[in-house]
Design an enzyme around this catalytic site. Sequence first.
Site, PDB file in Angstrom:
ATOM      1  CB  SER A 183      21.830 -48.602 -85.997  1.00 56.16           C
ATOM      2  OG  SER A 183      20.704 -47.793 -85.676  1.00 56.16           O
ATOM      3  CE1 TYR A 227      23.842 -47.350 -81.159  1.00 57.07           C
ATOM      4  CE2 TYR A 227      22.460 -46.382 -82.870  1.00 57.07           C
ATOM      5  CZ  TYR A 227      22.858 -47.482 -82.122  1.00 57.07           C
ATOM      6  OH  TYR A 227      22.277 -48.705 -82.355  1.00 57.07           O
TER       7      TYR A 227
END
Length: 228
Positions: A127, A140
């Site tokens: 990401s 995350y």
Amino acid sequence: MTNPGTVLVTGGSSGLGAAVADAVVAAGGTPVVLDLKAPDAGHAFIEVDLADARAAEAAVVRASQEIGGLDAVVTAAGIDRCGRLVDVDADEWDRVIAVNLLGTAAVVRAALPELEERRGKVVTVSSTLGVKAVSDATAYCASKFGVVGFTRALAAETAGRVGVTLLIPGGMWTHFFDDRPDQYKPGADAKLNDPAQTADAVLYALTRPAGSEVRELVATSSEEGSYP
């Protein structure tokens, strides 16, 4: 475009994973989905909780046996739990790491011997928050930074035998954000990508000829706020 062959796609029932599975079909390949629920598109499917690394490994072996071998793996499964570190439930925080990082490693580990035999491909999905840290995203960011390190080390370890690509996608219009508190959901005017466009980038990496590889690939909206 070259046929990508049989491609194992984690998280292939929704979001980017579903878009990748559809792109594989469009290119003449066969997707096999590992997820908690069956894909609406009717692709071959094995139910598994990727937070359970040993179950994930067993699912890869089963998928290979049932479909007749694997040519590539795309680890698109991912979850998130937003909030300050002290506010996120510890078990939920751990589950993000288990699915996003440990699940990725487990799936690749199980598929690797066969991929080496076939000179196959691996595309891991990190990401933009795997290269840029933000507040209220410790789980995350930790998991996606981990995917970056894992993939770079894997590429070095398997050079010349397996094609390894690290995908760094920006935000996409998917159901990924649905279960977030409102304060962490993108607004209607957010600049996000269509997952089908990001899936096209994955397909490009999957169809490079042997010996020519895309090591790292960033795919974002042209106005992505979290990259660079």
